[in-house]
Each structure stands twice: as structure tokens, then as C-alpha cells.
Design an enzyme around this catalytic site. Structure first.
Site, PDB file in Angstrom:
ATOM      1  CG  ASP A 260      -5.665 -35.192  16.263  1.00 33.94           C
ATOM      2  OD1 ASP A 260      -4.701 -34.679  16.882  1.00 33.94           O
ATOM      3  OD2 ASP A 260      -5.746 -35.170  15.020  1.00 33.94           O
TER       4      ASP A 260
ATOM      5  CD  GLU B 256      -1.311 -28.718  15.583  1.00 32.99           C
ATOM      6  OE1 GLU B 256      -1.868 -27.639  15.871  1.00 32.99           O
ATOM      7  OE2 GLU B 256      -1.880 -29.810  15.616  1.00 32.99           O
TER       8      GLU B 256
ATOM      9  CG  HIS C 171     -12.920 -34.198  16.766  1.00 36.74           C
ATOM     10  ND1 HIS C 171     -12.514 -33.562  17.907  1.00 36.74           N
ATOM     11  CD2 HIS C 171     -11.903 -35.024  16.411  1.00 36.74           C
ATOM     12  CE1 HIS C 171     -11.305 -33.975  18.227  1.00 36.74           C
ATOM     13  NE2 HIS C 171     -10.915 -34.861  17.342  1.00 36.74           N
TER      14      HIS C 171
ATOM     15  NE  ARG D 204      -5.247 -35.176   9.734  1.00 35.11           N
ATOM     16  CZ  ARG D 204      -4.700 -33.977   9.624  1.00 35.11           C
ATOM     17  NH1 ARG D 204      -4.985 -33.039  10.527  1.00 35.11           N
ATOM     18  NH2 ARG D 204      -3.871 -33.698   8.640  1.00 35.11           N
TER      19      ARG D 204
ATOM     20  CD  GLU E 246       0.138 -38.454  15.814  1.00 37.74           C
ATOM     21  OE1 GLU E 246       1.197 -37.810  15.948  1.00 37.74           O
ATOM     22  OE2 GLU E 246       0.069 -39.689  15.974  1.00 37.74           O
TER      23      GLU E 246
ATOM     24  CE1 TYR F  62      -7.683 -31.260  13.156  1.00 34.83           C
ATOM     25  CE2 TYR F  62      -8.759 -33.169  14.122  1.00 34.83           C
ATOM     26  CZ  TYR F  62      -7.612 -32.527  13.695  1.00 34.83           C
ATOM     27  OH  TYR F  62      -6.398 -33.157  13.789  1.00 34.83           O
TER      28      TYR F  62
END
Length: 698
Positions: free
Chosen positions: A84, A9, A343, A299, A86, A297
């Protein structure tokens, strides 16, 4: 020429990953989503199984063109977006746009950006997980159907520019409901009695407990006087109870607990916490070591950590503190409502990167957040603290007073970290040691102090408290907490004053209207159930259209009724009682994003506006004639200025107080601190600490 193309990203993430993959790999960034539903229309065909119409996001054409050029030159394409829903959707959209064969193992995921994790993930690529994609698509389409249907209704019936959302509306309603609880609250009187005794030359403090061995609360001065009338000057030690108590460390951070603790300890907003955590995750330049991802990570709703990380932490703890400080028993993981546990917890990628070793490479805020995450994880792998506690019961004519004390026998995890609470720092280890006492010993009263109190209403939501409540109720996901809090403030539905949420009149108007016709859709239960349905799609237990269809059909019926029955709400302008200094027309009071303000009634010919001045009862120290009034910055932050502005330019972020400094007679200002306020002189630095009654009673 590189054989493989890897797409992530962000450029920071691309830079970090490139270091570990070598010359055969080209790493490019998609800059987030490249494809989404159009902004100018609904983009969902409700007549044909809710088929979405995806388009290239405006401004992302050059990015997509660059990726297509790189894709044509590559033998193999790996899609390495975040692990995830998204991230899976981004990978799917990229596969479609770049012509990647979706039947191949083109997807790589990793929970941390370290050499071992990256290399391992590329050894085990997988296919795109369409259950994850469908869960994201169901959420996106439902939010679009609700938002793009509700917003025009709000525009027509209240005012333009408003919006409603599945999660944001529930968050606003929670804040409004709490405000209504506060307004309806009736305080109740209660009393405490504090006793000081002479214990062989040492002072012993005790508090009233009860009568005849039974705990009793005191609700009036009459009841207090009855107790005082029973007392003599002598108190007998009825019992001394000594116990050893173990206190366990907090579990490693989830997204929610990280946002809460960063708010308490670092004074970070949720949005800021996530922004800095993203930087730490994607990679920081560490001199000769290169760019390194410092945390896993960010989130996640899991407190689980890998065995490899735990073993490394144990080695560090043994070396730094001794073997006895290592946790022997494995702690049970804590799971929130509807948690996914996909996660690990948020932890440092290596315990060996002590915060002090990397401090010089980090910004101040990056260092503070990394230190918090590092300490929390290391402490979670340490032995419990052991406290020696003492409870002393004292009697005088069957009236019992109780004294408590505790000392740290073995610090354990407390060597590294102690968790805060929403209300005040943990203080149970600060009670101190009580004087040595024996059963039957007689002590003499020195002072006795009855004190009147009143119960306090439930506290307003801080960002930390609202995030905790949303997590406990199963509202939203780790990725949505910060954006939700940001959105409801941007829309002007709530304001944040002294770190506490207050609903605006606009927010109350919107929620009232939604409640009348869409009550089911803004309940905590519906929103939590919705998250559970999305989880079912992710697990492959349901088709996404089976979730979207009944919800939208029910919503559409209510929408039709609302459009027919709701009359336009006229937000009438109130006379301000003064004339415009620009054109002479009457000024009126209007409602805006941050509450009410004054504007010229001759709009649009005259666009003069001015804030409504709320006086705080303090004279301006600069000009001596103006009143100190509340004002707001362009970003909505509260500050204080002189009512004579612009003639007098006095401003202060801190709230001035009425009384002058007792030392130099200059202005004193009020600063919030833990469990109180500090009143400080702006000239000589003299300061006093005062109890904040709201926090004291929370």
C-alpha cells in the site's frame, strides 16, 4: 553466505517469509518506518515546493545500522514492505538509506504470505512506484502542515497538549453533530395494535395494517379507539400470498466491514481487530507445517477475491455440503466511495484450513477472528438461501390486519454464516410457519393489544457505525479507521460509554473554534475530495505539489486570521462546594481528558484531585450507607464504586440496579445484550431480560 537481502516491516513477517525463500535469502525487519519528518519541528519547507526534511526516527539508528551492514554483504536487495502507500514509502526510504539503485526492480509485493504467493512475487519484482510514494508523501505533508500549524493555535487559545487533524477533526464533528441531533429531537407518538386469532386450534398473530386496503399509521389513542370501534370478533381471510424469496450471502470482508462485524459479533474494538488481523496475516506457527500466514492483507476496500481462492472454496463446499450449495452466479463486487480496489478482500489464504483444524495453535481471540473471516468468505461462495414466505391479510369491517411468516426451504450459505447488522441480528428467517389458511376462512379474535410508542432520536455512533459512516462518506482509508478512532479518544475529545461515542466539553470547544475559522477543512465533502485527490496522485494524474499548494495557501490565510482574531478561551474553574481534605483550601472543578474532575485550588503546592461523583440512585450493598457512583479507571473505562471509598471498597464493572433479586434479595446488575439488557443477580444467578428502548426503535 546468502546472496539476497529481503527487508519487510516486522519480525513475524520475516520469519514466515524466510521459510519459503531458502538459504540464498536473508530476511530482516525494518520495524515499520525508519525515516520520517522530525517531531521537534515542522520539517516541511513551504517556500521551496514543500520540500520535506526526513530524518532517522529516534531509536531506529541500530535497526538502520544492522540493515546497512547486511546490505553491504548482499548481491541484491529486495524491499518487501506492505502493498500500500505506506509500504511503498517505507520501501523508498529504505532504498535511499541503503543506497539501493532505484532504477532496478527491487520491490516485491504480495497480498498473502503463502508459499505460492511469495515465490510468484519474487519471480516478478518491479521498480518502486513513485506515484504511490507521492500520494503517501502528499498525505503526510498535508497532515503535518495542518497539524503542526493548528496545534500551537489550540495551545495558545484553549490549553496545551491539544491537536487537530484532517480526518480526526471530521470524525469528532460527526459525533458532535449526532449529539446535537439527539438533543434537538422531538419524539412523536405512534401506536401499534397486535391481534391474536384462533386458527383452527392454532394461534395466529397479526398486526394492524390499514383501512380500506390502504396502509395507515396511528398517531394517537383516539385514532386507535376509532379502529377498535370498527372491529368485530370475526376476521375473514382476505388473501393468502405465498412467495419464494432468495437471500444472498454477504460479500467477503473489506477492512471496514471486518471491523464492523468483529465489533458486533466478537465485541472487538477496531484497534484490537486490526492488531489480531495483522498477526494472522504475518504468520502463525502451525506445528509441523511451520509459520503460515492465515489471511490475506487486511487493509483493503475491495470485495474482489482471486479465481484460485474461489475454486478452492467451491471444492471445499461441494465436499462438505454438496454441489447444490456452490454459488452458480458470480456476485457483483461492492465498491465504497473512492475505493481503490488495489487488493483482494480479506479472506483465508486457504479454505482447507478449517478454523477447528488450527484452533489449538491460536489464542482465543485469534481463533474467533479467523473463524469469522473464514466463515464469511466460504459463505460468500455459497448458493443463496431460499425462503418460503407467506403473507396473510385479514379483514374485519374493512380494517386490515397482516400476518407474515417465513420458513427456510433451502439453507444455502446460512449453513455457515449469517451477517449481523449494527442494530440487531438478522431475524427475518425466524418468523416461523403460519397455520394453513384459505381465502374466505373466518377466524375468531382471542386478544387484541394496542400499544403506545414514541419515535426515538438517531442512535449515537458505536465504533462499528462510525467506521461504516466514514467508509460510506469516503473519509479516510482502510489503514486510518482504527487509528482515527483511537486518537480522538486519547485526545479526550470523545469518550466511549456503553459502546457509544459521546463528545466531551473539550471536544466541543476545539471543534467550535475550528468550525469558526476552518469550516471548509472539517467538512465531510472536503475530506472525501482530499482522498480523491490523493487517489489521482497515486494514478499518476496529478503532481503531489499541485494538490498540497492550493490547500495549504488557503489554510495559511485562515490561520493568520484566526491567530489575530481569536481571543484566549478561559476555561474557568467552578467552585466544587467543598474543601480539600489534604490542605483545607477550596476544591474546584476542572476539565480533563475524561471530562470534569475536582482538584485543589492550591495547585501546585497541593496536588490533591478526586473524581466528581455521579450517583445512580442505588445504595451500596456492602456498607449500606454509601451511594453507588460512577468512576473511571486509568484507561477511562467506566465502572461503579461506593461513595465511601476507601473505607468501603465495593466495585463493579456492571451497573447495579435499584431493585434487589426477587429470589435471594442480593444485588442485581445490568448487562448489555443484543436488543436489550439482562438484569442478573450477583449471588444466585437469577436473571431477567428487558427491552432496551433505544435499540428497539433503531
Amino acid at each position: 553466505m546468502a546472496k539476497y537481502l529481503v527487508i519487510v516491516e516486522s519480525p513475524a513477517k520475516a520469519k514466515t517469509i524466510k521459510r519459503y525463500l531458502g538459504s540464498n535469502y536473508t530476511v530482516k525487519a525494518s520495524m515499520g518506518h525508519v525515516i520520517d519528518l522530525p517531531k521537534s519541528q515542522m520539517g516541511v519547507d513551504v517556500e521551496h515546493d514543500y520540500e520535506p526534511k526526513y530524518i532517522t526516527i529516534r531509536g531506529k539508528g541500530p535497526v538502520l545500522k544492522e540493515l546497512k551492514t547486511a546490505a553491504k554483504k548482499a548481491q541484491k536487495i529486495y524491499l518487501a514492505a506492505d502493498p500500500d502507500r505506506e509500504g511503498e514509502a517505507i520501501a523508498w526510504h529504505l532504498a535511499k538509506a541503503l543506497g539501493v539503485d532505484e532504477s532496478t526492480e527491487c520491490r516485491v509485493v504480495f497480498n498473502e504470505i503463502t508459499k505460492d504467493a511469495i515465490k510468484d512475487s519474487f519471480k516478478r519484482p518491479r521498480k518502486i512506484n513513485y506515484d504511490l510514494v507521492d500520494a503517501q508523501q502528499a498525505r503526510r505533508i498535508l497532515d503535518r502542515l495542518v497539524g503542526y500549524s493548528m496545534s500551537p493555535l489550540l495551545w495558545k487559545k484553549i490549553k496545551k497538549g491539544l491537536s487537530a487533524g484532517r480526518v480526526q477533526s471530521v470524525a469528532v464533528k460527526m459525533i458532535i453533530d449526532r449529539e446535537q441531533e439527539i438533543n434537538a429531537f422531538l419524539p412523536e407518538e405512534y401506536w401499534t395494535i397486535k391481534l391474536e386469532l384462533d386458527a383452527n386450534g392454532e394461534k395466529l398473530e397479526a398486526n394492524f395494517y390499514g383501512i380500506d386496503g390502504k396502509k395507515r399509521e396511528l398517531h394517537s389513542e383516539e385514532e386507535v379507539n376509532e379502529v377498535l370501534a370498527k372491529l368485530s370478533q370475526s376476521f375473514t381471510v382476505d388473501s393468502v400470498t405465498k412467495k419464494e424469496r432468495r437471500r444472498n450471502p454477504a460479500l467477503p470482508f473489506t477492512t471496514s466491514s471486518l471491523q464492523q462485524e468483529a465489533a458486533r459479533k466478537l465485541n472487538f474494538r477496531a484497534k484490537k481487530t486490526m492488531m489480531i488481523a495483522q498477526q494472522l496475516y504475518e504468520g502463525i506457527e502451525l506445528g509441523k507445517e511451520g509459520t503460515v500466514g492465515l489471511i490475506t492483507y487486511m487493509r483493503t476496500d475491495s470485495t474482489r477475491t482471486s479465481e484460485t481462492a474461489n475454486v478452492e472454496a467451491h471444492g471445499f463446499i461441494e465436499n462438505a455440503y454438496g454441489k447444490e450449495y456452490i454459488a452458480v452466479e458470480k456476485r457483483k463486487e461492492k465498491k465504497a466511495a473512492n475505493s481503490q480496489d488495489a487488493h483482494e478482500a480479506v479472506r483465508p489464504t486457504s479454505t482447507m484450513r478449517d478454523p477447528q483444524l488450527v484452533k489449538s495453535y491460536l489464542s482465543r481471540d485469534q481463533f474467533r477472528l479467523y473463524k469469522l473471516i473464514w466463515e464469511r468468505f466460504v459463505a460468500s461462495q455459497m448458493a443463496p438461501a431460499i425462503l418460503d414466505t407467506v403473507k396473510v391479510d385479514l379483514l374485519s369491517n374493512d380494517v386490515m390486519f397482516r400476518a407474515n411468516g417465513s420458513t427456510v426451504k433451502f439453507a444455502g450459505f446460512m449453513k455457515v454464516y449469517i451477517e449481523d447488522t449494527d442494530d440487531e441480528a438478522v431475524t427475518d428467517v425466524k418468523d416461523g410457519l403460519l397455520p394453513p389458511l384459505d381465502d374466505g376462512e373466518v377466524l375468531q379474535q382471542e386478544t387484541i393489544e394496542p400499544k403506545q410508542h414514541f419515535t426515538q432520536p438517531p442512535p449515537r455512533y458505536t465504533e462499528a457505525r462510525l467506521v461504516r459512516s466514514m467508509e460510506e462518506l469516503g473519509i479516510g482509508r482502510p489503514s486510518t479507521y482504527a487509528p482515527t478512532l483511537d486518537t480522538i479518544q486519547k485526545r479526550g475529545y470523545v469518550t466511549l460509554e456503553e459502546k457509544k461515542f459521546l463528545p466531551t466539553e473539550l471536544g466541543e470547544l476545539v471543534i467550535d473554534m475550528i468550525s469558526d475559522y476552518f469550516q471548509e477543512f472539517i467538512t465531510v465533502q472536503f475530506t472525501a475530495d482530499m482522498e480523491a485527490l490523493l487517489d489521482a496522485i497515486e494514478k499518476g494524474d496529478m503532481q503531489w505539489t499541485e494538490v498540497v499548494d492550493p490547500i495549504y495557501k488557503s489554510f495559511a490565510k485562515r490561520l493568520t486570521r484566526a491567530e489575530a482574531e481569536i481571543e484566549k478561551i478561559e476555561i474557568k474553574d467552578e467552585p466544587a462546594g467543598e474543601d480539600c481534605e489534604v490542605c483545607g483550601h477550596a476544591m474546584v472543578i476542572k476539565m480533563g481528558r475524561y471530562g470534569k474532575f475536582m482538584a485543589c485550588s492550591n495547585f501546585p503546592e497541593c496536588r490533591n484531585t478526586k473524581p466528581i461523583q455521579v450517583e445512580i440512585g442505588v445504595k451500596c450493598p456492602t456498607c449500606g450507607t454509601g451511594e453507588i457512583v460512577e468512576r473511571r479507571s486509568k484507561k477511562g473505562r467506566l465502572f461503579y464504586g461506593c461513595s465511601n471509598y476507601p473505607e468501603c471498597e465495593f466495585v463493579s464493572w456492571d451497573k447495579p440496579v435499584e431493585e434487589p433479586c426477587p429470589v435471594c434479595s442480593s444485588m442485581m446488575v445490568q448487562k448489555k445484550i443484543k436488543n436489550g439488557v439482562k438484569v442478573e443477580c450477583t449471588s444466585c444467578g437469577h436473571h431477567e431480560t428487558r427491552i432496551d428502548q433505544e435499540q428497539e426503535e433503531e
